[in-house]
Design a protein around this motif. Structure first.
Motif, PDB file in Angstrom:
ATOM      1  N   ALA A  37      63.181  28.966  19.798  1.00 43.87           N
ATOM      2  CA  ALA A  37      63.316  27.989  18.813  1.00 43.87           C
ATOM      3  C   ALA A  37      62.774  26.355  19.165  1.00 43.87           C
ATOM      4  CB  ALA A  37      64.584  27.906  18.171  1.00 43.87           C
ATOM      5  N   ALA A  38      63.194  26.022  20.265  1.00 45.19           N
ATOM      6  CA  ALA A  38      63.021  24.678  20.774  1.00 45.19           C
ATOM      7  C   ALA A  38      61.628  24.590  21.065  1.00 45.19           C
ATOM      8  CB  ALA A  38      63.765  24.374  22.304  1.00 45.19           C
ATOM      9  N   ARG A  39      60.830  25.700  21.584  1.00 41.77           N
ATOM     10  CA  ARG A  39      59.247  25.532  21.916  1.00 41.77           C
ATOM     11  C   ARG A  39      58.549  25.763  20.588  1.00 41.77           C
ATOM     12  NH1 ARG A  39      60.918  29.598  25.810  1.00 41.77           N
ATOM     13  NH2 ARG A  39      59.772  31.370  24.561  1.00 41.77           N
ATOM     14  N   ASN A  40      59.258  26.211  19.546  1.00 42.80           N
ATOM     15  CA  ASN A  40      58.576  26.243  18.052  1.00 42.80           C
ATOM     16  C   ASN A  40      59.207  25.179  17.219  1.00 42.80           C
ATOM     17  OD1 ASN A  40      56.661  28.640  18.079  1.00 42.80           O
ATOM     18  ND2 ASN A  40      58.508  29.260  19.466  1.00 42.80           N
ATOM     19  N   GLY A  41      59.338  23.807  17.551  1.00 45.70           N
ATOM     20  CA  GLY A  41      59.661  23.014  16.595  1.00 45.70           C
ATOM     21  C   GLY A  41      61.148  23.029  15.810  1.00 45.70           C
ATOM     22  N   GLY A  42      61.853  23.773  16.687  1.00 46.13           N
ATOM     23  CA  GLY A  42      63.394  24.045  16.031  1.00 46.13           C
ATOM     24  C   GLY A  42      63.532  25.275  15.179  1.00 46.13           C
ATOM     25  N   THR A  43      62.330  25.836  14.861  1.00 46.89           N
ATOM     26  CA  THR A  43      62.430  27.080  14.046  1.00 46.89           C
ATOM     27  C   THR A  43      62.209  28.304  15.112  1.00 46.89           C
ATOM     28  OG1 THR A  43      61.466  25.761  12.405  1.00 46.89           O
ATOM     29  CG2 THR A  43      61.313  28.151  12.126  1.00 46.89           C
ATOM     30  N   PHE A  44      63.164  29.248  14.700  1.00 46.66           N
ATOM     31  CA  PHE A  44      63.062  30.513  15.415  1.00 46.66           C
ATOM     32  C   PHE A  44      62.130  31.575  14.754  1.00 46.66           C
ATOM     33  CE2 PHE A  44      64.403  34.920  16.403  1.00 46.66           C
ATOM     34  CZ  PHE A  44      64.366  34.823  17.887  1.00 46.66           C
ATOM     35  N   PRO A  45      60.899  31.669  15.286  1.00 44.14           N
ATOM     36  CA  PRO A  45      60.023  32.516  14.669  1.00 44.14           C
ATOM     37  C   PRO A  45      60.464  34.100  14.648  1.00 44.14           C
ATOM     38  CG  PRO A  45      59.342  32.052  16.882  1.00 44.14           C
ATOM     39  CD  PRO A  45      60.481  31.496  16.468  1.00 44.14           C
ATOM     40  N   MET A  46      61.297  34.443  13.854  1.00 46.43           N
ATOM     41  CA  MET A  46      61.884  36.200  13.974  1.00 46.43           C
ATOM     42  C   MET A  46      60.530  36.989  13.909  1.00 46.43           C
ATOM     43  SD  MET A  46      64.625  37.884  14.182  1.00 46.43           S
ATOM     44  CE  MET A  46      65.898  37.317  13.725  1.00 46.43           C
ATOM     45  N   THR A  47      59.907  36.972  12.923  1.00 53.47           N
ATOM     46  CA  THR A  47      58.808  37.949  12.921  1.00 53.47           C
ATOM     47  C   THR A  47      57.996  38.023  14.032  1.00 53.47           C
ATOM     48  OG1 THR A  47      58.687  37.809  10.535  1.00 53.47           O
ATOM     49  CG2 THR A  47      56.794  38.782  11.405  1.00 53.47           C
ATOM     50  N   ARG A  48      57.626  36.953  14.861  1.00 55.37           N
ATOM     51  CA  ARG A  48      56.704  36.970  15.807  1.00 55.37           C
ATOM     52  C   ARG A  48      57.447  37.450  17.063  1.00 55.37           C
ATOM     53  NH1 ARG A  48      54.538  31.357  16.896  1.00 55.37           N
ATOM     54  NH2 ARG A  48      56.310  30.946  18.385  1.00 55.37           N
ATOM     55  N   VAL A  49      58.790  37.011  17.302  1.00 53.56           N
ATOM     56  CA  VAL A  49      59.805  37.605  18.225  1.00 53.56           C
ATOM     57  C   VAL A  49      59.755  39.243  18.111  1.00 53.56           C
ATOM     58  CG1 VAL A  49      61.983  37.863  19.175  1.00 53.56           C
ATOM     59  CG2 VAL A  49      60.958  35.524  18.870  1.00 53.56           C
ATOM     60  N   MET A  50      60.197  39.784  16.946  1.00 48.74           N
ATOM     61  CA  MET A  50      60.072  41.095  16.720  1.00 48.74           C
ATOM     62  C   MET A  50      58.577  41.816  17.101  1.00 48.74           C
ATOM     63  SD  MET A  50      62.721  41.972  13.533  1.00 48.74           S
ATOM     64  CE  MET A  50      61.516  41.191  12.295  1.00 48.74           C
ATOM     65  N   ALA A  51      57.689  41.136  16.808  1.00 51.96           N
ATOM     66  CA  ALA A  51      56.178  41.799  17.044  1.00 51.96           C
ATOM     67  C   ALA A  51      56.241  41.816  18.476  1.00 51.96           C
ATOM     68  CB  ALA A  51      55.210  40.709  16.533  1.00 51.96           C
ATOM     69  N   GLN A  52      56.746  40.833  19.016  1.00 47.75           N
ATOM     70  CA  GLN A  52      56.516  40.802  20.450  1.00 47.75           C
ATOM     71  C   GLN A  52      57.329  41.967  21.171  1.00 47.75           C
ATOM     72  OE1 GLN A  52      54.463  39.063  22.532  1.00 47.75           O
ATOM     73  NE2 GLN A  52      55.256  39.761  24.505  1.00 47.75           N
ATOM     74  N   ILE A  53      58.458  42.083  20.742  1.00 49.90           N
ATOM     75  CA  ILE A  53      59.187  43.182  21.221  1.00 49.90           C
ATOM     76  C   ILE A  53      58.810  44.730  20.949  1.00 49.90           C
ATOM     77  CG2 ILE A  53      61.650  44.587  21.043  1.00 49.90           C
ATOM     78  CD1 ILE A  53      62.884  41.553  20.321  1.00 49.90           C
TER      79      ILE A  53
END
Length: 144
Positions: free
Chosen positions: A74-90
């Protein structure tokens, strides 16, 4: 008035008990319970990313590319957790050059839940993938 025969009570009770076992959340549900996001993290991610998600797992030193620190997504993304991108990575959709992280097929099997990535469209998504994404989100530390 005729007395009730014991057999007349036993059969309906036995049928109700058998039917209750077929209902989700019934007595047999615990035998095939879905692992939590924390359990899946420990089973699939902790060896590389460490139990706290900081990238210091036991297998990290043997990898050609260091595992990401998952606590600062989240810190690397301006304080927003990119849930969809994280799930796509997994899941393995986010194919990057030099990808070291394996795809986790067991997380894709089983029950689906409706997941809204923020666009207002609820998409059937594997429940274990959503739970793991939510667990990684819970590991986030505030930006310094």
């Amino acid at each position: 008035m005729q007395p009730v025969k014991p057999f007349a009570l036993i059969v309906p009770l036995a049928l109700m008990t058998a039917l209750a076992a077929c209902v989700p959340g019934g007595p047999t549900e615990t035998a095939g319970a879905i692992p939590t996001g924390a359990e899946d993290f420990q089973n699939y991610c902790a060896a590389c990313h460490g139990s706290g998600g900081t990238g210091n797992g036991e297998a990290a030193a043997s990898l050609s590319k260091a595992p990401a620190n998952l606590t600062t997504i989240a810190a690397r993304n301006g304080g927003t957790f990119p849930m969809t991108r994280v799930m796509a990575q997994i899941w393995g959709y986010a194919q990057e050059d030099g990808r070291v992280m394996p795809r986790f097929a067991p997380l894709l099997d089983g029950d689906l839940v409706l997941f809204d990535s923020g666009d207002g469209i609820a998409t059937p998504t594997p429940v274990r993938l959503v739970q793991l994404g939510e667990y990684v989100q819970s590991l986030q530390v505030p930006k310094n």
